[in-house]
Design a protein around this motif. Structure first.
Motif, PDB file in Angstrom:
ATOM      1  N   GLU A 273       0.886  -1.118  -0.134  1.00 32.20           N
ATOM      2  CA  GLU A 273       0.058   0.279  -0.090  1.00 32.20           C
ATOM      3  C   GLU A 273       0.605   1.254   0.022  1.00 32.20           C
ATOM      4  O   GLU A 273       0.530   2.516  -0.683  1.00 32.20           O
ATOM      5  N   THR A 274       2.360   1.431   0.092  1.00 36.88           N
ATOM      6  CA  THR A 274       2.785   2.277   0.521  1.00 36.88           C
ATOM      7  C   THR A 274       4.340   2.252   0.105  1.00 36.88           C
ATOM      8  O   THR A 274       4.751   3.053  -0.024  1.00 36.88           O
TER       9      THR A 274
ATOM     10  N   ASN B  48     -21.831  -7.294  15.167  1.00 34.63           N
ATOM     11  CA  ASN B  48     -23.026  -6.632  13.973  1.00 34.63           C
ATOM     12  C   ASN B  48     -24.445  -7.687  15.101  1.00 34.63           C
ATOM     13  O   ASN B  48     -24.059  -8.804  13.625  1.00 34.63           O
ATOM     14  N   PRO B  49     -24.415  -7.958  16.201  1.00 37.94           N
ATOM     15  CA  PRO B  49     -25.567  -9.453  16.513  1.00 37.94           C
ATOM     16  C   PRO B  49     -26.903  -8.833  15.149  1.00 37.94           C
ATOM     17  O   PRO B  49     -27.625  -9.748  14.852  1.00 37.94           O
ATOM     18  N   ARG B  50     -26.905  -7.770  14.876  1.00 36.55           N
ATOM     19  CA  ARG B  50     -28.254  -7.520  13.562  1.00 36.55           C
ATOM     20  C   ARG B  50     -28.441  -8.569  12.136  1.00 36.55           C
ATOM     21  O   ARG B  50     -28.690  -9.128  11.656  1.00 36.55           O
ATOM     22  N   HIS B  51     -27.296  -8.431  12.169  1.00 43.87           N
ATOM     23  CA  HIS B  51     -26.216  -9.481  10.629  1.00 43.87           C
ATOM     24  C   HIS B  51     -25.148 -10.643  11.251  1.00 43.87           C
ATOM     25  O   HIS B  51     -24.711 -11.222  10.239  1.00 43.87           O
ATOM     26  N   SER B  52     -25.477 -10.520  12.586  1.00 45.42           N
ATOM     27  CA  SER B  52     -24.781 -12.248  13.275  1.00 45.42           C
ATOM     28  C   SER B  52     -23.361 -12.715  12.498  1.00 45.42           C
ATOM     29  O   SER B  52     -22.825 -13.477  12.244  1.00 45.42           O
ATOM     30  N   TYR B  53     -22.712 -11.621  12.674  1.00 46.05           N
ATOM     31  CA  TYR B  53     -20.423 -11.291  12.310  1.00 46.05           C
ATOM     32  C   TYR B  53     -20.198 -11.434  13.429  1.00 46.05           C
ATOM     33  O   TYR B  53     -20.527 -10.575  14.904  1.00 46.05           O
ATOM     34  N   PHE B  54     -18.726 -11.456  13.598  1.00 46.98           N
ATOM     35  CA  PHE B  54     -17.604 -11.345  14.467  1.00 46.98           C
ATOM     36  C   PHE B  54     -16.828 -11.092  13.909  1.00 46.98           C
ATOM     37  O   PHE B  54     -16.245 -11.934  12.785  1.00 46.98           O
ATOM     38  N   ASP B  55     -15.733 -10.255  13.709  1.00 47.07           N
ATOM     39  CA  ASP B  55     -14.348 -10.294  14.003  1.00 47.07           C
ATOM     40  C   ASP B  55     -13.457  -9.339  14.170  1.00 47.07           C
ATOM     41  O   ASP B  55     -13.699  -8.664  15.024  1.00 47.07           O
ATOM     42  N   GLY B  56     -11.970  -9.599  13.174  1.00 48.92           N
ATOM     43  CA  GLY B  56     -11.709  -8.076  14.353  1.00 48.92           C
ATOM     44  C   GLY B  56     -10.236  -8.315  12.933  1.00 48.92           C
ATOM     45  O   GLY B  56      -9.629  -8.433  12.330  1.00 48.92           O
ATOM     46  N   MET B  57      -9.095  -7.706  13.963  1.00 49.38           N
ATOM     47  CA  MET B  57      -7.614  -7.291  13.453  1.00 49.38           C
ATOM     48  C   MET B  57      -6.769  -6.940  14.096  1.00 49.38           C
ATOM     49  O   MET B  57      -7.191  -6.611  15.540  1.00 49.38           O
ATOM     50  N   TYR B  58      -5.618  -7.028  14.192  1.00 49.48           N
ATOM     51  CA  TYR B  58      -4.289  -7.361  14.800  1.00 49.48           C
ATOM     52  C   TYR B  58      -3.911  -5.613  14.540  1.00 49.48           C
ATOM     53  O   TYR B  58      -3.857  -5.493  13.463  1.00 49.48           O
ATOM     54  N   VAL B  59      -3.671  -4.458  15.503  1.00 46.21           N
ATOM     55  CA  VAL B  59      -3.220  -3.565  15.410  1.00 46.21           C
ATOM     56  C   VAL B  59      -1.859  -3.302  15.816  1.00 46.21           C
ATOM     57  O   VAL B  59      -1.149  -3.837  16.349  1.00 46.21           O
ATOM     58  N   PHE B  60      -1.027  -2.532  14.688  1.00 50.34           N
ATOM     59  CA  PHE B  60       0.505  -2.533  14.732  1.00 50.34           C
ATOM     60  C   PHE B  60       0.465  -0.850  15.227  1.00 50.34           C
ATOM     61  O   PHE B  60       0.051   0.182  13.961  1.00 50.34           O
ATOM     62  N   ILE B  61       1.719  -0.109  15.191  1.00 53.29           N
ATOM     63  CA  ILE B  61       1.848   1.110  15.036  1.00 53.29           C
ATOM     64  C   ILE B  61       3.674   1.024  14.465  1.00 53.29           C
ATOM     65  O   ILE B  61       4.559  -0.578  15.334  1.00 53.29           O
ATOM     66  N   ALA B  62       4.117   0.986  14.043  1.00 56.38           N
ATOM     67  CA  ALA B  62       5.266   0.941  13.160  1.00 56.38           C
ATOM     68  C   ALA B  62       5.971   2.793  12.655  1.00 56.38           C
ATOM     69  O   ALA B  62       5.276   4.048  12.830  1.00 56.38           O
ATOM     70  N   GLU B  63       7.175   2.994  13.161  1.00 57.73           N
ATOM     71  CA  GLU B  63       8.244   4.102  13.343  1.00 57.73           C
ATOM     72  C   GLU B  63       8.954   4.481  12.206  1.00 57.73           C
ATOM     73  O   GLU B  63       9.929   3.724  12.043  1.00 57.73           O
ATOM     74  N   LEU B  64       9.043   5.433  11.630  1.00 57.94           N
ATOM     75  CA  LEU B  64       9.663   5.436  10.157  1.00 57.94           C
ATOM     76  C   LEU B  64      10.921   6.360  11.160  1.00 57.94           C
ATOM     77  O   LEU B  64      10.393   7.531  11.480  1.00 57.94           O
ATOM     78  N   PRO B  65      12.407   6.833  10.669  1.00 63.56           N
ATOM     79  CA  PRO B  65      12.975   8.050  11.169  1.00 63.56           C
ATOM     80  C   PRO B  65      12.317   8.646  10.412  1.00 63.56           C
ATOM     81  O   PRO B  65      11.775   9.015   9.748  1.00 63.56           O
ATOM     82  N   GLU B  66      13.011  10.404  11.221  1.00 62.24           N
ATOM     83  CA  GLU B  66      12.426  11.666  10.509  1.00 62.24           C
ATOM     84  C   GLU B  66      13.306  11.783   9.493  1.00 62.24           C
ATOM     85  O   GLU B  66      13.010  12.864   8.505  1.00 62.24           O
ATOM     86  N   ALA B  67      14.494  11.085   9.194  1.00 62.70           N
ATOM     87  CA  ALA B  67      15.271  11.215   8.168  1.00 62.70           C
ATOM     88  C   ALA B  67      14.783  10.626   6.858  1.00 62.70           C
ATOM     89  O   ALA B  67      14.999  10.974   5.721  1.00 62.70           O
ATOM     90  N   TYR B  68      13.884  10.106   7.157  1.00 62.00           N
ATOM     91  CA  TYR B  68      13.241   9.531   5.705  1.00 62.00           C
ATOM     92  C   TYR B  68      12.626   9.852   5.519  1.00 62.00           C
ATOM     93  O   TYR B  68      11.173  10.502   5.326  1.00 62.00           O
ATOM     94  N   GLU B  69      12.215  10.526   3.778  1.00 59.35           N
ATOM     95  CA  GLU B  69      11.808  11.001   3.274  1.00 59.35           C
ATOM     96  C   GLU B  69      10.253   9.940   2.492  1.00 59.35           C
ATOM     97  O   GLU B  69      11.127   9.572   1.541  1.00 59.35           O
ATOM     98  N   TYR B  70       9.617  10.628   2.483  1.00 61.01           N
ATOM     99  CA  TYR B  70       7.884   9.967   1.803  1.00 61.01           C
ATOM    100  C   TYR B  70       7.499  10.958   1.458  1.00 61.01           C
ATOM    101  O   TYR B  70       6.657  11.760   3.078  1.00 61.01           O
TER     102      TYR B  70
END
Length: 165
Positions: free
Chosen positions: A53-54, A73-95
Motif C-alpha cells: 500500500e505504501t 453486529n448481532p443484527r447481521h450475526s458476525y464477529f471479526d477483528g484485526m491485529y493493530v500495529f504501530i510502526a516508526e519511520l526515522p525523521e530522516a526518511y523522506e516519504y
C-alpha cells in the motif's frame, strides 16, 4: 485468529493515513493494512500490506503489535477483528505526500488533526488511537455495531499477547 491487520505508521508527530477508494471505507482516512493470507502471521501480513500500500519496506524491528480491534453486529450475526500495529519511520526518511496509489490517497496527518474532536473524516480512530500510541498496555478494543453505527465500545487489557513477533 482475526482476518485483518492495520498499522499506523508514525514519523514524529505525524501518521501516514490512507483515504481508501474501495466502497467499504470509501472517503475515510485510516491506517494501512488488509486481509491475512493463508499461512501468514499477523506480522508477516502487516509488513506485506505496508509494502503493497505504501511501497515502504518496513523492518520487523520497527513494527510493534499494540493489541486488537474486534467488532460484532448481532443484527447481521458476525464477529471479526484485526491485529493493530504501530510502526516508526526515522525523521530522516523522506516519504512525500499526498500520493495517489491503487488503494487511494496516502498523506501525512498531524496527530492534532487526527485527534481533533470535530474531525469526522476518519474511521473510528477516536476510540482507540490515543491508547495505542501512548499506553504500554495492549488492549482489545471492542466495537458493537447496529448497521454502520457504533452503539457500544469497550476496552479490555490483554492478559497475554495473542502472538509474539
Amino acid at each position: 485468529m482475526y482476518s485483518y491487520t492495520i498499522c499506523f505508521i508514525k514519523q514524529g508527530n505525524k501518521i501516514l493515513l490512507l483515504n481508501r477508494e474501495s466502497p467499504e471505507w470509501m472517503g475515510i482516512w485510516n491506517g494501512v493494512g488488509g486481509k491475512l493470507e493463508e499461512g501468514e502471521t499477523p506480522l508477516e501480513c502487516v509488513l506485506r500490506e505496508i509494502n503493497e500500500e505504501t511501497a515502504i519496506e518496513m523492518k520487523p524491528e520497527n513494527v510493534w503489535h499494540k493489541g486488537n480491534i474486534t467488532w460484532t453486529n448481532p443484527r447481521h450475526s458476525y464477529f471479526d477483528g484485526m491485529y493493530v500495529f504501530i510502526a516508526e519511520l526515522p525523521e530522516a526518511y523522506e516519504y512525500f505526500t499526498p500520493l495517489k496509489t491503487n488503494e487511494g490517497i496516502l498523506d501525512w496527518k498531524e496527530l492534532s488533526w487526527i485527534l481533533h474532536p470535530k474531525n469526522v473524516g476518519l474511521a473510528n480512530l477516536k476510540y482507540f488511537l490515543h491508547e495505542i500510541l501512548n499506553d504500554e498496555t495492549k488492549y482489545e478494543h471492542r466495537f458493537l455495531y447496529d448497521g454502520d453505527d457504533v452503539v457500544d465500545f469497550s476496552r479490555i487489557p490483554l492478559v497475554e499477547p495473542v502472538f509474539t513477533k
